[in-house]
Design a protein around this motif. Structure first.
Motif, mmCIF file in Angstrom:
data_model
loop_
_atom_site.group_PDB
_atom_site.id
_atom_site.type_symbol
_atom_site.label_atom_id
_atom_site.label_comp_id
_atom_site.label_asym_id
_atom_site.label_seq_id
_atom_site.Cartn_x
_atom_site.Cartn_y
_atom_site.Cartn_z
ATOM 1 N N VAL A 24 0.742 -1.409 0.023
ATOM 2 C CA VAL A 24 -0.141 -0.108 -0.073
ATOM 3 C C VAL A 24 0.960 1.356 -0.004
ATOM 4 O O VAL A 24 0.685 2.307 -0.704
ATOM 5 C CB VAL A 24 -0.870 -0.062 1.114
ATOM 6 C CG1 VAL A 24 -1.537 1.373 1.354
ATOM 7 C CG2 VAL A 24 -1.924 -1.098 1.072
ATOM 8 N N ILE A 25 1.855 1.234 1.028
ATOM 9 C CA ILE A 25 2.723 2.463 1.055
ATOM 10 C C ILE A 25 3.576 2.725 -0.553
ATOM 11 O O ILE A 25 3.401 3.814 -1.092
ATOM 12 C CB ILE A 25 3.593 2.335 2.036
ATOM 13 C CG1 ILE A 25 2.845 2.365 3.539
ATOM 14 C CG2 ILE A 25 4.554 3.462 2.009
ATOM 15 C CD1 ILE A 25 2.204 3.532 3.559
ATOM 16 N N ASP A 26 4.052 1.505 -0.938
ATOM 17 C CA ASP A 26 4.744 1.571 -2.200
ATOM 18 C C ASP A 26 3.988 2.100 -3.263
ATOM 19 O O ASP A 26 4.231 2.888 -4.197
ATOM 20 C CB ASP A 26 5.483 0.311 -2.628
ATOM 21 C CG ASP A 26 6.125 0.258 -3.849
ATOM 22 O OD1 ASP A 26 7.230 1.084 -4.048
ATOM 23 O OD2 ASP A 26 5.720 -0.499 -4.961
ATOM 24 N N THR A 27 2.494 1.737 -3.208
ATOM 25 C CA THR A 27 1.438 2.098 -4.248
ATOM 26 C C THR A 27 1.365 3.648 -4.206
ATOM 27 O O THR A 27 1.412 4.254 -5.364
ATOM 28 C CB THR A 27 0.390 1.325 -4.232
ATOM 29 O OG1 THR A 27 0.639 0.051 -4.284
ATOM 30 C CG2 THR A 27 -0.898 1.836 -4.982
ATOM 31 N N CYS A 28 1.249 4.007 -3.153
ATOM 32 C CA CYS A 28 0.826 5.669 -2.842
ATOM 33 C C CYS A 28 1.997 6.550 -3.356
ATOM 34 O O CYS A 28 1.842 7.336 -3.961
ATOM 35 C CB CYS A 28 0.442 5.921 -1.467
ATOM 36 S SG CYS A 28 -1.191 5.176 -0.928
ATOM 37 N N THR A 29 3.089 5.932 -2.926
ATOM 38 C CA THR A 29 4.500 6.592 -3.137
ATOM 39 C C THR A 29 4.806 6.628 -4.624
ATOM 40 O O THR A 29 5.146 7.788 -5.002
ATOM 41 C CB THR A 29 5.686 5.978 -2.244
ATOM 42 O OG1 THR A 29 5.204 5.971 -0.852
ATOM 43 C CG2 THR A 29 6.997 6.956 -2.431
ATOM 44 N N GLN A 30 4.773 5.779 -5.300
ATOM 45 C CA GLN A 30 5.095 5.403 -6.491
ATOM 46 C C GLN A 30 4.172 6.352 -7.475
ATOM 47 O O GLN A 30 4.431 6.919 -8.414
ATOM 48 C CB GLN A 30 5.164 4.073 -7.094
ATOM 49 C CG GLN A 30 6.229 3.328 -6.503
ATOM 50 C CD GLN A 30 7.777 3.812 -7.062
ATOM 51 O OE1 GLN A 30 7.855 4.526 -7.900
ATOM 52 N NE2 GLN A 30 8.555 3.608 -6.043
ATOM 53 N N LEU A 31 2.790 6.298 -7.021
ATOM 54 C CA LEU A 31 1.953 6.920 -7.974
ATOM 55 C C LEU A 31 2.160 8.477 -7.669
ATOM 56 O O LEU A 31 1.923 9.331 -8.709
ATOM 57 C CB LEU A 31 0.521 6.753 -7.238
ATOM 58 C CG LEU A 31 -0.099 5.361 -8.032
ATOM 59 C CD1 LEU A 31 -1.274 4.961 -7.213
ATOM 60 C CD2 LEU A 31 -0.286 5.399 -9.500
ATOM 61 N N ALA A 32 2.252 9.051 -6.653
ATOM 62 C CA ALA A 32 2.610 10.278 -6.278
ATOM 63 C C ALA A 32 4.057 10.703 -7.033
ATOM 64 O O ALA A 32 3.892 11.930 -7.651
ATOM 65 C CB ALA A 32 2.627 10.528 -4.805
ATOM 66 N N ARG A 33 5.286 9.929 -7.021
ATOM 67 C CA ARG A 33 6.372 10.382 -7.909
ATOM 68 C C ARG A 33 5.884 10.630 -9.261
ATOM 69 O O ARG A 33 6.586 11.414 -10.052
ATOM 70 C CB ARG A 33 7.382 9.427 -7.462
ATOM 71 C CG ARG A 33 7.938 9.203 -6.132
ATOM 72 C CD ARG A 33 8.782 8.211 -6.067
ATOM 73 N NE ARG A 33 9.514 8.254 -4.592
ATOM 74 C CZ ARG A 33 10.294 7.303 -4.079
ATOM 75 N NH1 ARG A 33 10.438 6.180 -4.725
ATOM 76 N NH2 ARG A 33 10.755 7.218 -3.036
ATOM 77 N N ARG A 34 5.049 9.677 -9.661
ATOM 78 C CA ARG A 34 4.740 9.646 -11.245
ATOM 79 C C ARG A 34 3.675 10.783 -11.710
ATOM 80 O O ARG A 34 3.911 11.345 -12.799
ATOM 81 C CB ARG A 34 4.220 8.376 -11.625
ATOM 82 C CG ARG A 34 4.159 8.267 -13.144
ATOM 83 C CD ARG A 34 3.827 6.555 -13.457
ATOM 84 N NE ARG A 34 2.590 6.213 -13.145
ATOM 85 C CZ ARG A 34 2.141 5.157 -12.329
ATOM 86 N NH1 ARG A 34 3.194 4.381 -11.826
ATOM 87 N NH2 ARG A 34 1.004 4.852 -11.957
ATOM 88 N N ASN A 35 3.146 11.486 -10.681
ATOM 89 C CA ASN A 35 2.007 12.269 -11.092
ATOM 90 C C ASN A 35 2.199 13.657 -10.490
ATOM 91 O O ASN A 35 1.466 14.795 -11.054
ATOM 92 C CB ASN A 35 0.501 11.589 -10.793
ATOM 93 C CG ASN A 35 0.283 10.369 -11.430
ATOM 94 O OD1 ASN A 35 -0.102 10.590 -12.574
ATOM 95 N ND2 ASN A 35 0.545 9.358 -10.801
#
Length: 218
Positions: free
Chosen positions: A84-95
């Motif tokens: 869950v944390i990796d999902t949120c973090t990666q999406l934020a970095r990408r967007n």
């Protein structure tokens, strides 16, 4: 019945690896992990999170949503917390950008507009489910702050710090207040009022709250 799709088996089980090592040769590495599969698994995790919340989320449910074997998920993330944390973090970095256009106001508008748009999308529903759990899940709360919230706060701070260096605002500007107010305004609108996180709201937040605080006399 759908068959789980698993593209990682060859990478995890190179043929003849031990024999090659015994002979002093470079072992076969197999096919590299498919990065697009990582993104599909993160999307599935976000969908399940938005639907059932963090407590009810399971690796089995994510695997079913992604049509993947559960082992495929566990090779990437050891727990649902990491997923869950990796999902949120990666999406934020990408967007979410880290703008540096030479203007504090321009940079703040670009960052907050992108963050508002980000929260208005699929992540917004997941964030609502996740934030509601933070008071009850200390480990999740700590990981969420360190991996997701603090990096966004640091981007805001860096934008204002550059504004101070350029003389656009005073070195005595209430940076902490501005940063906290910006985040609180977005989350309040997302989770409580249900009103849109649109550009008019971002412009009003800047014009009526953030910029007056940054430009006021010390």
């Amino acid at each position: 019945m759908n068959t789980p799709i698993d593209h990682d088996w060859e990478a995890e089980h190179p043929v003849g690896g031990s024999r090659a090592q015994d002979a002093g040769a470079t072992p076969a590495r197999g096919r590299p992990r498919d990065a697009t599969r990582d993104a599909a698994l993160r999307d599935a995790a976000l969908e399940v999170l938005a639907e059932v919340g963090y407590r009810a989320l399971t690796m089995d449910a994510v695997a079913a949503q992604a049509r993947a074997g559960k082992a495929t998920i566990y090779r990437r993330w050891e727990s649902k917390l990491e997923l869950v944390i990796d999902t949120c973090t990666q999406l934020a970095r990408r967007n979410i950008p880290q703008p540096d256009n030479g203007s504090m106001e321009s940079d703040l508008r670009e960052f907050l507009s992108a963050f508002a748009e980000f929260l208005s999308g699929p992540v917004g529903k997941g964030a609502q489910a996740l934030v509601g759990e933070l008071p009850h899940e200390p480990e999740l709360a700590a990981a969420f702050r360190d991996s997701f919230l603090l990096p966004q706060r640091d981007v805001l701070r860096s934008i204002i710090d550059r504004g101070v260096e350029r003389g656009e605002t005073s070195e005595h500007a209430p940076v902490d207040t501005v940063v906290e107010l910006a985040g609180a305004a977005l989350i309040h609108r997302l989770m409580l009022t249900g009103e849109p996180l649109d550009q008019p709201f971002v412009d009003r937040l800047l014009r009526e709250a953030l910029l007056p605080l940054l430009h006021r006399d010390p």
